[in-house]
Enzyme design. Structure first.
Site, PDB file in Angstrom:
ATOM      1  N   HIS A 287       1.068  -0.892  -0.340  1.00  0.00           N
ATOM      2  CA  HIS A 287      -0.027  -0.032  -0.196  1.00  0.00           C
ATOM      3  C   HIS A 287       0.482   1.464  -0.311  1.00  0.00           C
ATOM      4  CE1 HIS A 287      -4.187  -1.602   1.044  1.00  0.00           C
ATOM      5  NE2 HIS A 287      -3.077  -2.467   1.029  1.00  0.00           N
TER       6      HIS A 287
ATOM      7  N   LYS B 103      -8.388  13.604   4.051  1.00  0.00           N
ATOM      8  CA  LYS B 103      -7.673  12.351   4.647  1.00  0.00           C
ATOM      9  C   LYS B 103      -6.593  12.504   5.736  1.00  0.00           C
ATOM     10  CE  LYS B 103      -6.636  13.377   0.381  1.00  0.00           C
ATOM     11  NZ  LYS B 103      -6.891  12.056  -0.484  1.00  0.00           N
ATOM     12  N   ARG B 104      -6.272  11.524   5.969  1.00  0.00           N
ATOM     13  CA  ARG B 104      -5.074  11.218   7.347  1.00  0.00           C
ATOM     14  C   ARG B 104      -4.373  12.928   6.769  1.00  0.00           C
ATOM     15  NH1 ARG B 104      -4.264   7.116  10.997  1.00  0.00           N
ATOM     16  NH2 ARG B 104      -2.896   9.112  11.787  1.00  0.00           N
TER      17      ARG B 104
ATOM     18  N   LYS C  98       0.369  14.508   1.062  1.00  0.00           N
ATOM     19  CA  LYS C  98      -1.088  14.392   0.639  1.00  0.00           C
ATOM     20  C   LYS C  98      -1.328  15.690   0.936  1.00  0.00           C
ATOM     21  CE  LYS C  98      -2.851  10.153   3.559  1.00  0.00           C
ATOM     22  NZ  LYS C  98      -3.155   9.441   2.101  1.00  0.00           N
TER      23      LYS C  98
ATOM     24  N   THR D 179      -8.920   6.562  -1.875  1.00  0.00           N
ATOM     25  CA  THR D 179     -10.319   6.024  -2.234  1.00  0.00           C
ATOM     26  C   THR D 179     -10.934   7.492  -2.012  1.00  0.00           C
ATOM     27  OG1 THR D 179      -9.631   5.229  -0.335  1.00  0.00           O
ATOM     28  CG2 THR D 179      -9.603   3.390  -1.946  1.00  0.00           C
TER      29      THR D 179
ATOM     30  N   LYS E  17     -15.194   7.817  -4.497  1.00  0.00           N
ATOM     31  CA  LYS E  17     -16.016   8.573  -3.791  1.00  0.00           C
ATOM     32  C   LYS E  17     -16.572   9.478  -4.049  1.00  0.00           C
ATOM     33  CE  LYS E  17     -14.066   5.345   0.424  1.00  0.00           C
ATOM     34  NZ  LYS E  17     -13.397   5.581   1.415  1.00  0.00           N
TER      35      LYS E  17
HETATM   36  C1  Z16 Z   1      -2.595   3.325   4.756  1.00  0.00           C
HETATM   37  O1  Z16 Z   1      -4.101   3.151   4.506  1.00  0.00           O
HETATM   38  C2  Z16 Z   1      -2.472   3.500   3.588  1.00  0.00           C
HETATM   39  C3  Z16 Z   1      -0.916   2.299   2.863  1.00  0.00           C
HETATM   40  C4  Z16 Z   1       0.234   2.546   3.913  1.00  0.00           C
HETATM   41  O2  Z16 Z   1       1.226   2.189   4.221  1.00  0.00           O
HETATM   42  C5  Z16 Z   1      -0.446   2.584   5.757  1.00  0.00           C
HETATM   43  C6  Z16 Z   1      -1.975   2.743   6.318  1.00  0.00           C
HETATM   44 CL1  Z16 Z   1      -2.366   2.657   7.302  1.00  0.00          CL
HETATM   45  C7  Z16 Z   1      -3.220   3.787   2.358  1.00  0.00           C
HETATM   46  C8  Z16 Z   1      -2.704   4.512   1.066  1.00  0.00           C
HETATM   47  O3  Z16 Z   1      -2.040   5.620   1.669  1.00  0.00           O
HETATM   48  C9  Z16 Z   1      -3.394   4.867  -0.209  1.00  0.00           C
HETATM   49  O4  Z16 Z   1      -3.353   5.712  -0.839  1.00  0.00           O
HETATM   50  C10 Z16 Z   1      -4.752   3.393  -0.604  1.00  0.00           C
HETATM   51  O5  Z16 Z   1      -5.857   3.673  -1.087  1.00  0.00           O
HETATM   52  C11 Z16 Z   1      -4.700   2.526   0.785  1.00  0.00           C
HETATM   53  O6  Z16 Z   1      -3.907   2.358   1.834  1.00  0.00           O
HETATM   54  C12 Z16 Z   1      -5.315   1.997   0.572  1.00  0.00           C
HETATM   55  O7  Z16 Z   1      -4.933   0.724  -0.660  1.00  0.00           O
END
Ligand code: Z16
Length: 824
Positions: free
Chosen positions: A366, A558-559, A564, A666, A670
């Site tokens: 991810h 988003k976080r 970001k 994601t 949405k």
């Molecule tokens: C996370 O939410 C994501 C990556 C990661 O290494 C750790 C966490 Cl907690 C996110 C990505 O940043 C995001 O781009 C992606 O859409 C999401 O994972 C689901 O794949």
């Protein structure tokens, strides 16, 4: 006696039955009465009534899966960000409408009762929410699946804002009981920790390893039913709670150590106490490694128990029956754990065990951020999991000798890079490398990200195993993220394209033919307007800020992370503010910038950015000179249930990460699905969104991945942009003053510092001018209502690809090879 098999039809309740059931549960389950019941009691009674349906279908699903002995996917994830379940379960059981009516007759509003439910916030952000969307889709598509995770007592912290700063408060989602979880004491597991490894002679001759644990921990499973849309399949999400093992406590207790035994109990219960709030950085903490091992070991035992119930100790069918997905590196230790169980406990030889493991596991990556790729010090590993370290050494030695050496003879640099062990002052176990070596498939989460995983992150592994690396673009469940959160738009779509769209989101595409239709545009924009008016009230209630639904609602949720680039949004708002101050007639449609974001508690700069947004908001929102043309809103405690209110009301979706850093995103899917225009970089899934919607319907700006790489290679100097752009310079210099923090100059200086002296690692300044132009474009588009309506309709109607059913079908086709299984 012949009993007729119940069908879904027999199960379906009517309004009067549901109403009677709710009242019955109010009295007998909640122990109260219609006269004195609180809204919370009514919510729980409603959930209990719904659960009668849920459990019937759950039992039927489990019996069917057992009888047919189906292959199943086991989705291992340290996070499942479920949010609220009441409205979701009602929708998926086709009970929403009749429940609304039943409660209406009791003088209650279903939406009010749903507000009683605390969010199940057992995740940080995208990764955890993805897992929640995936188990929804798995059940909906009738795939046999189990989600495995941790039953955190406290989910992600609750965020309060005090004087503009983030304060973390504990989240207690189950303090007063949660009706959607059920404890399964019959499936308790016990897992070892610490201790030492002894080598003994085995019964069949040869040497055997025996791990003498220093501690044993009990894992208590809590099951959350996962109701598929249509209500046919109800799978489970099984979350493990840690407890002290009685067996171990008694020893200490008998030795007169009552107090010590209580301390051990507290320690054991600490394991599942709290979710680590870091989304992209790893703390390297002992407790976190123990959390990971705890839930993986419990889950592997659970999988083994279910397999052996049918197949005994014959493991020839294991890989045909069992698929395990590792959601990021967090559950990696499941690989050496399965090896340990097969070799040490089931007496398989190494090669047989490895052949099984290798087929069973797959890994989803991810992120490319190096600080997020987990590493554990060898010494910590050795202390907590001594046998697993031996197994990892063995996996590593065989990998290096049998695969790396023949391919790159004598190349020590490549060996050092591909080794699971990182050498150095502190030797480390690299979980990413272990994942790739131990999995048959490795996937990224959007096309561009998967390409970078293959070419930049793991190029040598991709050379060794070209077939291993693949892509599965993320998706979101249209049941929660359109049907439930945007009922008016959902109804419009049902009217226009038919009622099948929640199962076939591609059906929305036919709506593009109405994109120019005046009447349809008006219907669509009226719904957006309603959603914005609802949000206006929420904003007022949560922050006291007055905003107008006339304005453009520009949303970044988003976080908080430098990559970001909330700071890019921030400096652009400051630039707009300056333009308005310099020229009160500055021509722009009123704009409300809305933020929702939590910062990791230890991430200083992220917290400073939250503070700066709040201080900017205070100043701007109370400045009469700009005539309400600009408002800034920071919504505290961003979470799934708040997202469900923000997303349907968004006009503009901010997706502005430095190209190459956001794996997918994601929220972008949405918001576009709910009729927002993306202002975004060519990063993650934005690229695919622009492909689907058409580049002319998105405001794409900034450097692309290749340009980011080459600028960095040339040597990026943020001062070049600072001195070349007088507006940008003025905005950054503003941070040094006390304009936003009267009497306290310099409180916001860390942001400027990070963008200049800090080297601006995420190229914020390089993208500023292009971002500002993209916002001007958004403004002109918005002022042409027909043009805007056309663009948002096309965006919404073309998001079919980004439904999580499609993602799951891709996983099934490319990785899991499951068959769907009809239940009932
Ligand atoms: C996370 O939410 C994501 C990556 C990661 O290494 C750790 C966490 Cl907690 C996110 C990505 O940043 C995001 O781009 C992606 O859409 C999401 O994972 C689901 O794949």
């Amino acid at each position: 006696m012949a009993t007729k098999k119940k069908t879904d039809q027999d199960l379906q309740l009517d309004k009067d039955q549901l109403k009677a059931s709710i009242v019955r549960h109010l009295r007998s389950t909640l122990g109260t009465s219609e006269q004195k019941a609180s809204p919370e009691a009514w919510w729980k009674a409603t959930a209990a009534a719904v659960n009668e349906q849920v459990y019937e279908r759950l039992t039927r699903t489990q019996q069917t899966h057992f009888k047919k002995d189906t292959r199943a996917i086991h989705y291992l994830s340290a996070e499942f960000l479920m949010g609220r379940l009441t409205s979701n379960n009602l929708h998926n059981l086709s009970l929403y409408k009749i429940c609304e009516e039943a409660l209406g007759e009791l003088g209650l509003e279903l939406t009010d009762l749903c507000e009683q439910e605390p969010d199940m916030a057992l995740g940080n952000g995208g990764l955890g929410r993805l897992a929640a969307c995936f188990i929804d889709s798995l059940a909906t598509l009738n795939y046999p699946a189990v989600g495995y995770g941790i039953h955190y007592e406290h989910g992600l912290f609750r965020q309060e804002i005090q004087d503009g700063r983030q304060i973390e408060r504990p989240d207690s989602w189950r303090e007063y009981g949660n009706p959607w979880e059920i404890c399964r004491p019959e499936s308790v597991q016990e897992i070892p920790l610490y201790g030492y490894v002894e080598t003994v002679f085995g019964d069949k001759g040869g040497l055997k390893k025996v791990w003498h644990a220093g501690r044993k921990i009990k894992g208590v499973p809590w099951d959350i039913p996962v109701v598929g849309f249509g209500g046919h399949t109800v799978n489970i999400l099984r979350l493990w709670e840690s407890r002290a093992s009685e067996f171990f406590d008694w020893d200490v207790f008998n030795a007169g150590g009552y107090i010590d035994s209580q301390a051990e109990k507290a320690q054991a219960e600490t394991i599942s106490k709290v979710l680590y709030p870091n989304d992209e950085t790893d703390a390297g903490k002992e407790l976190r490694l123990i959390q990971q091992y705890f839930f993986c070991a419990c889950s592997i035992k659970d999988i083994m128990r279910r397999y052996k119930r049918v197949h005994g100790s014959d493991f020839r069918n294991f890989a045909a029956q069992i698929a395990i997905q590792l959601n990021d590196t967090h559950p990696t230790v499941a690989i050496p754990e399965l090896m340990r169980v097969l070799v040490d406990e089931e007496d398989l030889n190494w090669d047989a065990a490895w052949a099984i493991c290798y087929q069973v596991f797959s890994y989803t990556n991810h992120t490319l951020l190096p600080e997020a790729l987990e590493k554990w010090s060898v010494s910590l590993f050795e202390k907590v999991l001594p046998r697993h370290l031996e197994i990892i050494y063995e996996i590593n030695a065989r990998f290096l000798n049998e695969l790396v050496e023949p391919k790159w003879p004598g190349n020590d640099a490549i060996k050092a890079k591909l080794s699971i062990i990182e050498e150095g002052d502190v030797r480390k176990v690299r979980m990413g490398n272990l994942c790739v070596i131990g999995s048959c498939k490795v996937n990224g989460v959007a096309e561009i990200h998967s390409k970078l995983v293959k070419e930049d992150l793991f190029p040598e592994y991709a050379e060794l195993w070209p077939e291993k690396m693949c892509n599965v673009t993320n998706g979101v469940t249209p049941r929660r993220w359109l049907l439930a959160c945007n009922p008016e738009l959902a109804a419009l779509y049902s009217e226009v394209v038919g009622k099948e769209w929640p199962l076939q989101l591609d059906k929305l595409r036919s709506v593009t033919k109405f994109a120019d239709d005046k009447a349809f545009q008006q219907q669509f924009m009226t719904i957006k307007r309603h959603n914005k008016e609802k949000l206006v009230k929420v904003i007022k209630a949560e922050t006291g800020i007055d905003v107008s639904a006339e304005a453009i609602f520009d949303v970044q949720i988003k976080r908080l992370h430098e990559y970001k680039r909330q700071q890019l949004n921030l400096i652009h708002i400051m630039a707009l503010y300056r333009r308005l101050l310099a020229n009160p007639d500055y021509d722009m449609h009123p704009r409300v910038f809305i933020f929702g974001s939590k910062a990791a508690p230890g991430y200083k700069l992220a917290k400073d950015i939250i503070y700066a947004i709040n201080k900017l908001a205070e100043r701007v929102n109370n400045d009469a000179r700009i005539q309400g043309k600009l408002k800034v809103v920071f919504m505290p405690n961003y979470r799934v249930s708040l997202a469900e209110k923000l997303i349907p009301a968004a006009d503009v979706s901010e997706q502005i990460s430095t190209a190459g850093y956001e794996a997918s995103g994601t929220g972008n899917m949405k918001m576009a699905l709910n009729g927002a225009i993306t202002i975004g970089t060519l990063d993650g899934a934005n690229i695919e969104i622009a492909e689907e919607a058409g580049a002319e319907n998105c405001a794409i700006f900034g450097l692309n991945v290749d340009e980011v790489k080459s600028l960095k290679a040339r040597g990026y100097n943020p001062y070049d942009f600072y001195y070349a752009n007088s507006e940008l310079k003025a905005v950054l210099d503003w941070f040094d003053t006390d304009y936003f923090t009267p009497g306290r100059p310099g409180e916001l200086a860390s942001i400027k510092r990070s963008l200049l002296e800090g080297g601006d690692p995420y190229l914020t300044l390089a993208d500023f001018a292009s971002y500002s132009e993209a916002h001007k474009l958004i403004d002109t588009w918005y002022r042409d209502p027909a043009l805007w309506a056309k663009k948002v309709i096309i965006n919404s109607a073309t998001m079919g690809k980004f439904n999580s059913d499609r993602s799951i079908q891709d996983y099934v086709d490319r990785i899991w090879k499951l068959k769907s299984c009809n239940v009932g």
